[in-house]
Scaffold this motif. Structure first.
Motif, PDB file in Angstrom:
ATOM      1  N   PHE B 128      -3.850  -3.374   5.955  1.00  0.00           N
ATOM      2  CA  PHE B 128      -4.192  -1.992   6.288  1.00  0.00           C
ATOM      3  C   PHE B 128      -3.882  -1.703   7.745  1.00  0.00           C
ATOM      4  N   LEU B 170       3.245   5.847   0.349  1.00  0.00           N
ATOM      5  CA  LEU B 170       3.508   4.947  -0.769  1.00  0.00           C
ATOM      6  C   LEU B 170       3.058   3.530  -0.415  1.00  0.00           C
ATOM      7  N   LEU B 172       0.629   2.846   1.555  1.00  0.00           N
ATOM      8  CA  LEU B 172      -0.841   2.881   1.456  1.00  0.00           C
ATOM      9  C   LEU B 172      -1.288   2.772   0.008  1.00  0.00           C
ATOM     10  N   LEU B 173      -0.554   3.460  -0.863  1.00  0.00           N
ATOM     11  CA  LEU B 173      -0.901   3.442  -2.281  1.00  0.00           C
ATOM     12  C   LEU B 173      -0.778   2.025  -2.839  1.00  0.00           C
ATOM     13  N   LEU B 175      -0.849  -0.686  -1.197  1.00  0.00           N
ATOM     14  CA  LEU B 175      -1.909  -1.466  -0.563  1.00  0.00           C
ATOM     15  C   LEU B 175      -3.222  -1.288  -1.324  1.00  0.00           C
ATOM     16  N   GLY B 176      -3.455  -0.052  -1.777  1.00  0.00           N
ATOM     17  CA  GLY B 176      -4.657   0.220  -2.551  1.00  0.00           C
ATOM     18  C   GLY B 176      -4.679  -0.608  -3.820  1.00  0.00           C
ATOM     19  N   TYR B 177      -3.545  -0.661  -4.509  1.00  0.00           N
ATOM     20  CA  TYR B 177      -3.482  -1.475  -5.722  1.00  0.00           C
ATOM     21  C   TYR B 177      -3.798  -2.927  -5.422  1.00  0.00           C
ATOM     22  N   TYR B 179      -5.500  -4.045  -3.005  1.00  0.00           N
ATOM     23  CA  TYR B 179      -6.905  -4.172  -2.656  1.00  0.00           C
ATOM     24  C   TYR B 179      -7.777  -4.167  -3.909  1.00  0.00           C
ATOM     25  N   ILE B 180      -7.450  -3.268  -4.846  1.00  0.00           N
ATOM     26  CA  ILE B 180      -8.226  -3.212  -6.079  1.00  0.00           C
ATOM     27  C   ILE B 180      -8.126  -4.548  -6.813  1.00  0.00           C
ATOM     28  N   LEU B 185      -7.847  -7.533   2.434  1.00  0.00           N
ATOM     29  CA  LEU B 185      -6.677  -6.940   3.065  1.00  0.00           C
ATOM     30  C   LEU B 185      -6.027  -7.902   4.026  1.00  0.00           C
ATOM     31  N   PHE B 210       5.277  -0.194  -5.039  1.00  0.00           N
ATOM     32  CA  PHE B 210       4.959   0.906  -4.111  1.00  0.00           C
ATOM     33  C   PHE B 210       5.210   0.489  -2.660  1.00  0.00           C
TER      34      PHE B 210
END
Lengths: 117, 508, 538
Positions: B128, B170, B172-173, B175-177, B179-180, B185, B210
């Motif tokens: 992040f 993208l 960040l997106l 990265l979100g996946y 993280y989920i 991170l 992404f």
């Protein structure tokens, strides 16, 4: 279907993302393009916050009872929002300059003017 | 002692603020503050590189939160290399910008902010955090592009901003996946947990897709390069040199980090399709970038498209999962940064002295400014990959890696890229050295063509043309870049031994 | 066979490379500049020559700078084959430098500084090619040679010269790419690219398909500079360069660097035995034989003297390649010996063409009737060298061609013997008319020369006699000569000694090589190379 019913916010995320992207690409007005960019980013924020949500959980503060919702995504998105605001500020600054230069906000018109230069 | 790592990031930020504030008191302080900051920055970067390359990886945990919870800053051999490149090139271009401008204090502030962002990108060990630095870099770059005159640079900057933001978003997106999937991170921690989750799960694959596409936009890989030519071409010469040398380079570094530190070579082994996709994208970028470069009439746009092709080469090298190719990628990252930065500076000098900005304007340039044309020629040939310049050495490693991996199709593209590069540089070299300068002055911009017949006139400066003045220092900088681009080729082997352990651990 | 650590190989390269700086610096003072060129040429020759006795005793001189890329050291090594090429290039550079001075000043050419600087760079690269220790270093200098000669090809700065320069770059860099790919394959299958007399042994165990591919790529890549058909067409076009360039570079240094590359590949990378086992000798020989016959025929059809000489070069280079491809020791000797033999003879011919151009502004053969009166020494030298080209005894060409013929017969490949003989006849056919016209005709009563005008393919004849015999390309140098030639005594009145001396030197060199080949050092070097590569003492 079960997933759709319980995870509908992910669906919303991508609808918002799509809306924002469409606005950025298709709209001729550069201010509206910036708004589109903001909508696009908001979609991602929503995605993160939704991921952190836990059914029946409390906000992650010491006075509340566990279970807590995950605090980390909130922090991250706070940062991302700050970044987004700065981006918008820079973008709007550029728009002001472009307007001063070309007297229009229409991307197509600007392109035509540029072409004639 | 590892406190130096955050200081490396903090120094340019601090200097950036000082430059802005000091400017309020006395107007002409910005450059001096920036140079002071950059010199300190170079010193820190060199010290960190010394430690990382000769001793061991330097780690620092921000705020005392231990890894994997806190943000970790890591300097290994690879990041140290990029760090030094960033610091040195920033300082060099700053020297160029002293006379060439732009000279506002806001410019210096943004300039230092960009340096800070790039430094942060190269040392961060947190995904992040990487996003944040990516955006800081982006913001500063948008602002810098917009410092050009007229509406053109503003339009280019806005376009850059839109596309760059989508790229970062993208990222960040993705990265979100990730993280989920894992709940962490920290890059190293992520790599362990991602392996546990399984490299072939959809969640991990989506995250990879992404992030990679987001970074491809930042690196400007065909066909996601559309922001880049106009941004390079419309910004002031010093800015295009800085951005072309560093921004895509550091983004490519981020790509290496993400692919190998976060997803690891095992991910590529488990997903051959992903690897193939990277290789094909790289090959297409090499060919398409070169072809588009040939079609350009503006020199800076041509150089910009050349970058598209060269970064294709780097992405290809990274995607081969071969130690040899990886070394080649790093060598070419650094080499390309130097050569392309030097080329943009040379183009800047030419434009300043003679007003020549298009390929046709370069007719007979060697007679008008032999040193500028000579340096441009050397840099161009180094870029083509004429041995023993650094451009050749990088290409040699990459090609060797491709052959070792038995990627025959890619080998052909890589080897042939020499010819493709030649295709767009040869016509410029030919014009510079083997054509007569146009006799009749065509328009206002060319009116100064006669004004600077010799480079020696630069320091005399008695009849400086309206387009600007070329100082001896600017010449020295370009010539240095040209010499370095040839001389560095000899140092690669020594460097390879230093970075070997980093590359090995990266690919394992 | 001992290796001696020595700085002499690198000194040979560096002397001429370093000379570029003072040459550029003294651009305002031509005499000083030319002094530097001569100094560099002399020094280079001295350094190279100083290694010859050692090499003849079986030593090699090595300068090793350590690793360049992994497993590949950046080393220069003067062995027999390398010294052959380097000695040739450096000897002829001395005379060519003298000649250049006469030529460039005689024509009052522009950008002479760039010319001399690029020339020094070219020679430095050529010697680097000669002394390269492995394929990678060879490639480095091979590419640098391309870069350094490009300014010379495009020197005229006319559209024609620029087009020739572009073509030259495209062809040779294209070849370079093939070479690079070939090197990668060799490196992949053996882990080394070092030259080893008799071939890299590990290559024999490599996958034959990869080995064949590597051989094909390397030979095709070097074949571009060696002007093997169909990759030859840059060479005639490159004749727009000033004549000394055509002479030293496009008859000796550059084209021979291609031939030299092929020789290295055949002798020191693959080894004659392996090339034979892979079955690659015959196809290469066939290409060479085809080239040498066809380009001789094309040469018949050229009216521009330099273009005729260029096609003659294309043809003669293939003699060398053919000698290498036959793989028989005698053929190898013949091929390698033809490197210096052709160099001396062709240099003479080009020098003569240049002298004619400077003195009389005549470029076309059809305008040269009776020119022997005007330039007796020059045309005398021309006749000697032309006779040597055709393989007439006493001149250098005879010895090498004799070995080649013996080689083809001993190897039982009589077809190639036939090709060689046929080409010999054609050589006479395209050189004799020039000599005949120069001495036995006079202006006005000349016969129609046997220049084939009817289009065999049409393409090649496009610029031949298009304007009915009037000189074509000298508009910027004055007017072609139309009246009868004045008679000048053969005592040097015909031109400056700057040009005459090199012509006579090269011509006598060709004769020395032809009369006492064993005394001239080249044959001894060649014998050493061949016995080293094949193990057969010859």
């Amino acid at each position: 279907m079960d997933v759709l019913a319980t995870r509908y916010y992910y669906l919303v995320t991508f609808v918002v993302l799509g809306l924002g992207a469409y606005m950025m690409i298709a709209n001729r007005n550069i201010v509206k393009k910036i708004i589109g960019m903001n909508v696009f980013q908001t979609g991602i924020f929503l995605f993160f916050i939704a991921a952190a949500y836990l059914d029946g959980a409390n906000p992650p503060v010491l006075t509340a009872e566990p279970p807590y919702v995950s605090p980390l995504p909130h922090v991250l998105i706070l940062t991302a929002i700050v970044v987004g605001v700065s981006l918008t500020a820079v973008a709007l600054g550029l728009v002001v300059r472009i307007y001063a230069e070309y007297g229009t906000l229409d991307a197509e018109l600007i392109r035509e003017v540029r072409h004639d230069e | 002692m590892s406190d130096l790592v955050p200081i490396a990031v903090a120094v340019p930020i601090f200097a950036s603020v000082v430059a802005l504030l000091a400017g309020l008191v006395r107007r002409k302080t910005g450059w001096h503050v920036a140079v002071a900051g950059s010199v300190v920055h170079v010193g820190i970067a060199l010290e960190l590189a010394r430690r990382a390359l000769f001793d061991e990886t330097v780690r620092y945990v921000v705020g005392g939160f231990t890894s994997p919870y806190g943000i970790e800053l890591v300097v290994d051999g690879l990041s140290a290399t990029i760090l030094v490149l960033v610091a040195v090139v920033s300082l060099g271009v700053l020297g160029y910008a002293r006379v060439a401008g732009p000279r506002s204090n806001a410019f210096y502030a943004a300039y230092l902010l960009l340096t800070a962002g790039l430094t942060g990108l190269s040392v961060t060990g947190d995904l992040f955090n990487m996003y944040v630095f990516l955006e800081i870099t982006g913001l500063a770059a948008y602002v810098l592009v917009a410092t050009g005159e007229g509406g053109r640079s503003a339009v280019a900057a806005l376009r850059y901003l839109f596309i760059g933001t989508v790229g970062a978003s993208l990222f960040l997106l993705g990265l979100g996946y990730a993280y989920i999937a894992t709940g962490t991170l920290n890059m190293v921690h992520l790599s362990e947990l991602l392996a546990e989750v399984g490299h072939t799960t959809t969640l991990v694959q989506t995250a990879f897709a992404f992030i990679v596409v987001g970074l491809f936009i930042k690196v400007a890989i065909f066909p996601l390069h559309t922001w880049q030519p106009e941004a390079y071409a419309s910004s002031p010469d010093s800015v295009s040199a800085l951005i072309s040398a560093l921004v895509s380079t550091v983004s490519a570094y981020a790509f290496v980090r993400v692919v190998y530190t976060v997803f690891t070579a095992d991910f590529l082994a488990a997903n051959p399709l992903a690897r193939d996709f990277l290789l094909v994208a790289a090959a297409v970028s090499i060919v398409a970038g070169s072809a588009l470069a040939v079609a350009q009439s503006e020199v800076k746009r041509m150089l910009a498209y050349s970058s598209v092709a060269q970064f294709g080469l780097i992405v290809a090298a990274v995607s081969l999962v071969s130690e040899t190719a990886m070394v080649g990628a790093v060598v070419h990252l650094v080499g390309h940064g130097l050569m392309k930065g030097g080329l943009f500076l040379a183009a800047g000098i030419v434009a300043t002295a003679t007003g020549a900005r298009t390929v046709a304007d370069y007719d007979g340039l060697a007679d008008r400014m032999p040193v500028g044309a000579g340096a441009f020629g050397v840099l161009a040939l180094a870029m083509v990959g004429v041995p023993p310049a650094v451009g050749f050495v990088g290409k040699w490693y990459i090609a060797l890696g491709a052959v070792e991996s038995e990627a025959w199709g890619l080998t052909v593209v890589i080897v042939a890229s020499t010819l493709l590069t030649l295709a767009y540089f040869a016509r410029l070299v030919e014009r510079m050295f083997f054509r007569e300068a146009p006799e009749v002055v065509a328009d206002g911009a060319d009116a100064t063509a006669e004004g600077t017949v010799t480079p020696a006139a630069a320091d005399g400066g008695d009849e400086s043309p309206p387009t600007g003045r070329v100082t001896l220092g600017m010449y020295a900088l370009v010539v240095t870049a040209a010499i370095l681009s040839v001389a560095l080729g000899a140092g690669v082997v020594g460097y390879e031994q230093l970075i070997e352990s980093t590359v090995t651990s990266l690919l394992s | 066979m001992t290796e001696i650590d020595s700085l002499r190989p690198v000194a040979a390269v560096l002397v001429s490379l370093v000379a570029i700086a003072p040459i550029l610096a003294s651009h305002a003072r031509p005499n000083v500049r030319e002094a530097w060129t001569m100094l560099a040429a002399g020094a280079t020759f001295a350094v190279v020559a100083s290694m010859v006795p050692g090499v003849l005793d079986g030593h090699t001189y090595v300068t090793d700078f350590g690793t360049f890329v992994p497993e590949v050291s950046f080393a220069l090594r003067a062995d027999a084959l390398g010294i052959l090429f380097a000695l040739l290039a450096s000897t002829l550079w001395v005379v060519t430098s003298l000649y250049s001075i006469g030529y460039m000043r005689g024509l009052d050419e522009h950008d002479q500084t760039r010319y001399f600087a690029a020339f020094a760079g070219s020679v430095a690269s050529a010697i680097g090619v000669a002394f390269a220790h492995n394929l990678v270093v060879l490639y480095v200098f091979y590419e640098l040679l391309t870069v350094a000669t490009y300014p010379l090809v495009a020197h005229d700065e006319t559209d024609e010269a620029r087009a020739a320069g572009r073509k030259y770059l495209a062809y040779t860099f294209g070849g370079g790419v093939a070479v690079l790919a070939g090197i990668l394959l060799v490196f992949l299958s053996t882990g080394t690219t070092d030259f080893t007399a008799g071939g890299i042994s590990a290559l024999a165990n490599a996958d034959p398909a990869i080995a064949r591919g590597a051989f094909g790529l390397l030979v095709a890549g070097f074949g571009v500079k060696a002007a093997l058909m169909p990759m030859h067409s840059w060479l005639p076009d490159a004749m727009v360069a000033p004549t000394p360039v055509s002479g030293l570079l496009h008859a000796v240094a550059v084209v021979k660097s291609g031939v030299f590359g092929i020789a290295r590949v055949v002798l020191d990378v693959f080894g004659p035995d392996l090339v034979g086992d892979l079955g690659m000798g015959l196809p290469l020989a066939a290409v060479a034989a085809f080239t040498l016959v066809v380009s001789s025929i094309i040469a018949l059809r050229q009216d521009n003297l330099k273009r005729r000489l260029a096609f003659s070069t294309v043809s003669q280079l293939s003699y060398i390649v053919l000698g290498l491809a036959i793989l028989h020791p005698f053929a190898l000797i013949g091929g390698l010996l033809h490197i210096p033999a052709h160099a001396f003879m062709k240099l003479t011919l080009f020098f003569c063409a240049g002298a004619i151009h400077v003195e009389t502004h005549t470029d076309d053969i059809s305008d040269m009737a009776g020119i022997g009166k005007r330039m007796p020494l020059t045309m005398g030298a021309f006749a000697v060298a032309a006779a040597g080209m055709a393989g007439i005894p006493i001149v250098a060409g005879f010895v090498s061609k004799y070995f080649l013929l013996i080689g083809t017969v001993s190897a039982g490949q009589v077809v190639f013997t036939g090709a060689l003989l046929l080409s010999g006849v054609l050589n006479i056919a395209y050189f004799w008319p020039i000599v005949y016209a120069a001495f036995f005709e006079s202006r006005g009563d000349e016969d129609e020369k046997p220049l084939l005008e009817s289009p065999l393919g049409g393409r090649f004849a496009s610029d031949a006699r298009a304007d009915g015999g009037e000189t074509q390309s000298n508009s910027d140098h004055g007017h072609g000569h139309t009246g009868p030639w004045e008679r000048r005594a053969p005592t040097g009145a015909e031109s400056t000694w700057f040009m005459l001396f090199p012509i006579l030197f090269a011509a006598s060199g060709s004769i020395v090589l032809g009369v006492v080949p064993d005394a001239a050092v080249f044959l001894r070097i060649v014998r050493l190379i061949v016995s080293g590569a094949t193990g057969v003492s010859v």
